[in-house]
Scaffold this active site. Structure first.
Site, PDB file in Angstrom:
ATOM      1  N   ARG A  91      -5.517  -8.638  -9.340  1.00 28.39           N
ATOM      2  CA  ARG A  91      -5.555  -7.517  -8.391  1.00 28.39           C
ATOM      3  C   ARG A  91      -6.958  -7.334  -7.830  1.00 28.39           C
ATOM      4  O   ARG A  91      -7.928  -7.238  -8.569  1.00 28.39           O
ATOM      5  CB  ARG A  91      -5.121  -6.241  -9.125  1.00 28.39           C
ATOM      6  CG  ARG A  91      -5.360  -4.952  -8.398  1.00 28.39           C
ATOM      7  CD  ARG A  91      -4.249  -4.610  -7.435  1.00 28.39           C
ATOM      8  NE  ARG A  91      -4.609  -3.478  -6.612  1.00 28.39           N
ATOM      9  CZ  ARG A  91      -4.356  -2.221  -6.908  1.00 28.39           C
ATOM     10  NH1 ARG A  91      -3.700  -1.927  -8.008  1.00 28.39           N
ATOM     11  NH2 ARG A  91      -4.725  -1.248  -6.102  1.00 28.39           N
ATOM     12  N   ARG A 100      -1.310  -6.011  -2.531  1.00 29.80           N
ATOM     13  CA  ARG A 100      -1.732  -6.201  -3.917  1.00 29.80           C
ATOM     14  C   ARG A 100      -0.809  -7.160  -4.647  1.00 29.80           C
ATOM     15  O   ARG A 100       0.394  -7.172  -4.421  1.00 29.80           O
ATOM     16  CB  ARG A 100      -1.836  -4.875  -4.665  1.00 29.80           C
ATOM     17  CG  ARG A 100      -0.608  -4.041  -4.868  1.00 29.80           C
ATOM     18  CD  ARG A 100      -0.330  -2.963  -3.830  1.00 29.80           C
ATOM     19  NE  ARG A 100      -1.455  -2.305  -3.212  1.00 29.80           N
ATOM     20  CZ  ARG A 100      -2.037  -1.200  -3.686  1.00 29.80           C
ATOM     21  NH1 ARG A 100      -1.600  -0.648  -4.778  1.00 29.80           N
ATOM     22  NH2 ARG A 100      -3.034  -0.663  -3.029  1.00 29.80           N
ATOM     23  N   ASP A 103       0.520  -3.701  -8.765  1.00 29.70           N
ATOM     24  CA  ASP A 103       0.053  -2.323  -8.901  1.00 29.70           C
ATOM     25  C   ASP A 103       0.849  -1.692 -10.036  1.00 29.70           C
ATOM     26  O   ASP A 103       2.079  -1.805 -10.049  1.00 29.70           O
ATOM     27  CB  ASP A 103       0.321  -1.595  -7.570  1.00 29.70           C
ATOM     28  CG  ASP A 103      -0.230  -0.184  -7.550  1.00 29.70           C
ATOM     29  OD1 ASP A 103      -1.201   0.109  -8.274  1.00 29.70           O
ATOM     30  OD2 ASP A 103       0.314   0.640  -6.791  1.00 29.70           O
ATOM     31  N   ASP A 105       1.350   1.911 -11.898  1.00 29.86           N
ATOM     32  CA  ASP A 105       1.060   3.348 -11.902  1.00 29.86           C
ATOM     33  C   ASP A 105       1.775   4.008 -13.075  1.00 29.86           C
ATOM     34  O   ASP A 105       2.974   3.761 -13.292  1.00 29.86           O
ATOM     35  CB  ASP A 105       1.532   3.999 -10.595  1.00 29.86           C
ATOM     36  CG  ASP A 105       0.644   3.638  -9.420  1.00 29.86           C
ATOM     37  OD1 ASP A 105      -0.535   3.294  -9.637  1.00 29.86           O
ATOM     38  OD2 ASP A 105       1.138   3.702  -8.281  1.00 29.86           O
TER      39      ASP A 105
HETATM   40  N1  LIG Z   1      -0.961   8.445 -13.071  1.00 31.30           N
HETATM   41  C1  LIG Z   1      -1.823   7.501 -12.643  1.00 31.30           C
HETATM   42  N2  LIG Z   1      -1.488   6.194 -12.662  1.00 31.30           N
HETATM   43  C2  LIG Z   1      -2.342   5.234 -12.233  1.00 31.30           C
HETATM   44  N3  LIG Z   1      -3.582   5.487 -11.768  1.00 31.30           N
HETATM   45  C3  LIG Z   1      -3.966   6.776 -11.726  1.00 31.30           C
HETATM   46  C4  LIG Z   1      -3.112   7.833 -12.160  1.00 31.30           C
HETATM   47  N4  LIG Z   1      -3.782   9.009 -12.001  1.00 31.30           N
HETATM   48  C5  LIG Z   1      -4.979   8.700 -11.511  1.00 31.30           C
HETATM   49  N5  LIG Z   1      -5.118   7.376 -11.340  1.00 31.30           N
HETATM   50  C6  LIG Z   1      -6.322   6.717 -10.823  1.00 31.30           C
HETATM   51  O1  LIG Z   1      -6.095   6.109  -9.580  1.00 31.30           O
HETATM   52  C7  LIG Z   1      -7.074   5.086  -9.463  1.00 31.30           C
HETATM   53  C8  LIG Z   1      -6.787   4.191  -8.266  1.00 31.30           C
HETATM   54  O2  LIG Z   1      -5.582   3.498  -8.449  1.00 31.30           O
HETATM   55  P1  LIG Z   1      -5.210   2.321  -7.489  1.00 31.30           P
HETATM   56  O3  LIG Z   1      -6.399   1.476  -7.160  1.00 31.30           O
HETATM   57  O4  LIG Z   1      -4.010   1.623  -8.077  1.00 31.30           O
HETATM   58  O5  LIG Z   1      -4.810   3.109  -6.145  1.00 31.30           O
HETATM   59  P2  LIG Z   1      -3.837   2.648  -5.047  1.00 31.30           P
HETATM   60  O6  LIG Z   1      -2.733   1.874  -5.700  1.00 31.30           O
HETATM   61  O7  LIG Z   1      -4.595   2.001  -3.936  1.00 31.30           O
HETATM   62  O8  LIG Z   1      -3.213   3.997  -4.520  1.00 31.30           O
HETATM   63  P3  LIG Z   1      -2.120   4.869  -5.273  1.00 31.30           P
HETATM   64  O9  LIG Z   1      -2.822   5.555  -6.411  1.00 31.30           O
HETATM   65  O10 LIG Z   1      -1.663   5.808  -4.207  1.00 31.30           O
HETATM   66  O11 LIG Z   1      -1.009   3.956  -5.769  1.00 31.30           O
HETATM   67  C9  LIG Z   1      -7.055   4.438 -10.817  1.00 31.30           C
HETATM   68  O12 LIG Z   1      -8.262   3.791 -11.105  1.00 31.30           O
HETATM   69  C10 LIG Z   1      -6.812   5.613 -11.757  1.00 31.30           C
HETATM   70  O13 LIG Z   1      -8.002   6.056 -12.394  1.00 31.30           O
HETATM   71  N1  LIG Z   2       6.990   0.056  -0.251  1.00 31.17           N
HETATM   72  C1  LIG Z   2       5.803   0.273  -0.849  1.00 31.17           C
HETATM   73  N2  LIG Z   2       4.781   0.767  -0.151  1.00 31.17           N
HETATM   74  C2  LIG Z   2       3.590   0.998  -0.756  1.00 31.17           C
HETATM   75  C3  LIG Z   2       3.409   0.713  -2.128  1.00 31.17           C
HETATM   76  C4  LIG Z   2       4.503   0.170  -2.846  1.00 31.17           C
HETATM   77  O1  LIG Z   2       4.415  -0.112  -4.068  1.00 31.17           O
HETATM   78  N3  LIG Z   2       5.689  -0.024  -2.184  1.00 31.17           N
HETATM   79  N4  LIG Z   2       2.214   0.965  -2.732  1.00 31.17           N
HETATM   80  C5  LIG Z   2       1.217   1.496  -2.042  1.00 31.17           C
HETATM   81  C6  LIG Z   2      -0.050   1.801  -2.724  1.00 31.17           C
HETATM   82  O2  LIG Z   2       0.098   2.433  -3.904  1.00 31.17           O
HETATM   83  C7  LIG Z   2       1.308   1.797  -0.613  1.00 31.17           C
HETATM   84  N5  LIG Z   2       2.578   1.511  -0.049  1.00 31.17           N
END
Ligand SMILES: Nc1ncnc2c1ncn2[C@@H]1O[C@H](COP(=O)(O)OP(=O)(O)OP(=O)(O)O)[C@@H](O)[C@H]1O
Ligand SMILES: Nc1nc2c(c(=O)[nH]1)N=C(CO)CN2
Length: 171
Positions: A91, A100, A103, A105
């Site tokens: 990543r 990516r 990802d 979460d």
């Molecule tokens: N519940 C959570 N799960 C994952 N990351 C989290 C969460 N809460 C806060 N974060 C923070 O979000 C930061 C950024 O995550 P990441 O780089 O995956 O963002 P992104 O995928 O671009 O956007 P999004 O968070 O909208 O998916 C992580 O380093 C983490 O510290």
């Molecule tokens: N359909 C879809 N769209 C996204 C996604 C994802 O996992 N699926 N993740 C993102 C960044 O967290 C932004 N947009």
């Protein structure tokens, strides 16, 4: 995981998304990596969904799914493990919401509500993301004690083996 650990383990839900290269392979590798972590057992898998990109739309379609875990790892440490797995799977962080390989979460951790500088639980955007809510509702619906015992017993047998296909195919 020992019986004592299973007893005090917490159910957590992780969203997976990939939109680069072999997307299914990244999902599979992430699930294998999660299941190989000490203190984590993968106990449920949603179907895989192909979804249009949300937010930053000038990118390829995603594969998304949700995985259910039982874990004895505290929430913040679990987040760091997820970030480490993302890094191991290549990543890169260039574009916010951009393409990516994988990802991960953390959506839910038991019934905890938590806000620290690194971690917010429940995941703050999950409620607005169909690509999260649809697979999440699928695994929550499927959660039944018999199935839980069955899946975890089978996954324990698979622990450590690579290349095992663990998910159901998208219809
Ligand atoms: N519940 C959570 N799960 C994952 N990351 C989290 C969460 N809460 C806060 N974060 C923070 O979000 C930061 C950024 O995550 P990441 O780089 O995956 O963002 P992104 O995928 O671009 O956007 P999004 O968070 O909208 O998916 C992580 O380093 C983490 O510290
Ligand atoms: N359909 C879809 N769209 C996204 C996604 C994802 O996992 N699926 N993740 C993102 C960044 O967290 C932004 N947009």
């Amino acid at each position: 995981m020992t019986a004592e650990e299973r007893e005090r383990s917490i159910a957590a839900y992780v969203a997976l998304g990939s939109n680069i290269n072999d997307r299914e392979q990244y999902l599979q590798d992430a699930i294998t990596a999660l299941n190989q972590e000490p203190g984590i057992v993968v106990t449920g898998l949603s179907s895989i969904y192909e979804t249009e990109p949300v937010g930053y739309v000038d990118q390829s379609a995603f594969l998304n799914m949700v995985v259910q875990l039982q874990t004895v790892i505290p929430a913040e440490d679990l987040l760091f493990k997820l970030l480490a797995i993302e890094n191991r799977l290549g990543r890169k962080r260039d574009v916010r919401w951009g393409p990516r390989t994988i990802d991960l979460d953390l959506l839910l951790y038991g019934d905890e509500q938590l806000t620290t500088p690194d971690l917010i639980i429940p995941h703050p955007q999950m409620h607005e993301r169909a690509f999260v809510l649809v697979p999440l509702s699928e695994v929550l619906y499927e959660r039944q004690d018999a199935a839980f015992e069955f899946i975890s017993a089978n996954l324990e047998k698979l622990e450590g083996k690579e290349g095992v296909v663990l998910w159901k195919k998208a219809q």
